[in-house]
Design a protein around this motif. Sequence first.
Motif, short mmCIF file in Angstrom:
data_model
loop_
_atom_site.label_atom_id
_atom_site.label_comp_id
_atom_site.label_asym_id
_atom_site.label_seq_id
_atom_site.Cartn_x
_atom_site.Cartn_y
_atom_site.Cartn_z
N PRO A 192 -17.42 -50.61 0.10
CA PRO A 192 -16.52 -49.46 0.03
C PRO A 192 -15.08 -49.85 0.35
CG PRO A 192 -18.52 -48.86 1.16
CD PRO A 192 -18.57 -50.33 0.95
N LYS A 193 -14.16 -49.32 -0.44
CA LYS A 193 -12.72 -49.56 -0.32
C LYS A 193 -12.35 -51.03 -0.57
CE LYS A 193 -12.07 -45.62 2.61
NZ LYS A 193 -11.55 -45.06 3.82
N GLN A 194 -13.19 -51.74 -1.33
CA GLN A 194 -12.92 -53.12 -1.73
C GLN A 194 -13.10 -53.21 -3.25
OE1 GLN A 194 -12.00 -55.60 0.45
NE2 GLN A 194 -12.00 -54.03 2.04
N ILE A 195 -12.48 -54.20 -3.86
CA ILE A 195 -12.63 -54.42 -5.29
C ILE A 195 -14.08 -54.86 -5.56
CG2 ILE A 195 -11.83 -55.80 -7.24
CD1 ILE A 195 -9.76 -53.84 -6.24
N HIS A 196 -14.64 -54.38 -6.65
CA HIS A 196 -16.00 -54.73 -7.03
C HIS A 196 -15.97 -55.78 -8.13
CE1 HIS A 196 -16.44 -50.85 -5.05
NE2 HIS A 196 -17.69 -51.20 -4.83
N ALA A 197 -17.11 -56.40 -8.34
CA ALA A 197 -17.26 -57.40 -9.39
C ALA A 197 -18.66 -57.26 -9.98
CB ALA A 197 -17.05 -58.80 -8.85
N VAL A 198 -18.81 -57.75 -11.21
CA VAL A 198 -20.10 -57.70 -11.89
C VAL A 198 -20.65 -59.12 -11.99
CG1 VAL A 198 -21.27 -57.13 -14.04
CG2 VAL A 198 -19.44 -55.67 -13.22
N ILE A 199 -21.89 -59.30 -11.58
CA ILE A 199 -22.58 -60.57 -11.75
C ILE A 199 -23.12 -60.58 -13.18
CG2 ILE A 199 -24.43 -62.07 -10.94
CD1 ILE A 199 -24.25 -60.58 -8.26
N LYS A 200 -22.51 -61.37 -14.04
CA LYS A 200 -22.83 -61.34 -15.46
C LYS A 200 -24.27 -61.75 -15.76
CE LYS A 200 -18.10 -62.04 -16.95
NZ LYS A 200 -17.76 -60.70 -17.24
N ASP A 201 -24.82 -62.66 -14.97
CA ASP A 201 -26.20 -63.08 -15.21
C ASP A 201 -27.21 -62.01 -14.84
OD1 ASP A 201 -25.42 -65.53 -16.18
OD2 ASP A 201 -25.58 -66.54 -14.24
N ALA A 202 -26.84 -61.07 -13.98
CA ALA A 202 -27.75 -60.01 -13.56
C ALA A 202 -27.59 -58.74 -14.38
CB ALA A 202 -27.55 -59.69 -12.09
N CYS A 203 -26.46 -58.56 -15.04
CA CYS A 203 -26.20 -57.34 -15.83
C CYS A 203 -27.03 -57.36 -17.10
CB CYS A 203 -24.71 -57.25 -16.17
SG CYS A 203 -24.28 -55.75 -17.08
N THR A 204 -27.71 -56.24 -17.37
CA THR A 204 -28.53 -56.12 -18.57
C THR A 204 -27.85 -55.29 -19.65
OG1 THR A 204 -29.65 -54.20 -17.65
CG2 THR A 204 -30.68 -56.36 -17.30
N GLY A 205 -26.68 -54.75 -19.38
CA GLY A 205 -25.96 -53.98 -20.37
C GLY A 205 -26.50 -52.58 -20.57
N CYS A 206 -27.09 -51.99 -19.56
CA CYS A 206 -27.68 -50.66 -19.70
C CYS A 206 -26.63 -49.55 -19.65
CB CYS A 206 -28.74 -50.43 -18.63
SG CYS A 206 -28.08 -50.27 -16.96
N SER A 207 -25.45 -49.83 -19.15
CA SER A 207 -24.31 -48.90 -19.03
C SER A 207 -24.58 -47.71 -18.11
CB SER A 207 -23.81 -48.42 -20.40
OG SER A 207 -24.68 -47.49 -20.96
N ALA A 208 -25.53 -47.83 -17.20
CA ALA A 208 -25.80 -46.75 -16.25
C ALA A 208 -24.65 -46.58 -15.28
CB ALA A 208 -27.09 -47.02 -15.49
N CYS A 209 -23.93 -47.65 -14.99
CA CYS A 209 -22.83 -47.59 -14.03
C CYS A 209 -21.57 -46.96 -14.61
CB CYS A 209 -22.51 -48.99 -13.53
SG CYS A 209 -22.10 -50.15 -14.85
N VAL A 210 -21.39 -47.05 -15.91
CA VAL A 210 -20.16 -46.60 -16.56
C VAL A 210 -19.98 -45.09 -16.41
CG1 VAL A 210 -18.94 -46.44 -18.76
CG2 VAL A 210 -20.15 -48.53 -18.15
N ASP A 211 -21.05 -44.35 -16.51
CA ASP A 211 -20.97 -42.88 -16.45
C ASP A 211 -20.58 -42.37 -15.06
OD1 ASP A 211 -21.81 -42.85 -19.08
OD2 ASP A 211 -23.92 -42.70 -18.54
#
Length: 180
Positions: free
Chosen positions: A129-148
């Motif tokens: 919280p209150k920090q910049i986030h990052a995406v671990i590309k090897d773990a992302c499946t491209g489901c786009s659940a986070c985008v919404d």
Amino acid sequence: MVAAVFCLTILGFVLGIGLGYAARIFKVEKNPIVEEILAILPNSNCGQCGFPGCAGAADALATGQAPVTCCPPGGRALAEELAVKLNVSFDASAVADSVPMLAGIDENNCIGCARCIKHCPTDAIIGAPKQIHAVIKDACTGCSACVDHCPTECLQMRPIEVTLKTWRWDKPAEQLPVAA
């Protein structure tokens, strides 16, 4: 002391044999088609298909309660593979053929609210919280659940960058037979 160790060893041995015997007697046979479908699905358990995870979608596909186009992250390629496996026909024009996508964060707009982390089924987003986030590309499946769930719209789905690890040879163009 020796008697206690001996008693616990005998008790553990007897209970282990009893559990092994019960497992064989009360074994539940699984549908092999469900297991094969589950191996084909992306197993990200994102819920975009409307079922509780990929196991629920595999059960529904095996019983005919779901169309082969039910998995949005899988796209057209997965729908075609499922149609061949289940021996059904489907309209391929109804499925969008998109390139594989991964979530990406625009760090200039990220406020660190951590709402996206809660909705990622594979824990591919890291941050606090209150920090910049990052995406671990090897773990992302491209489901786009986070985008919404991103209030600042700093999460976008981006095509996978071509690297030595992700590069794929294009399929050869279909050639017409040469008339002799």
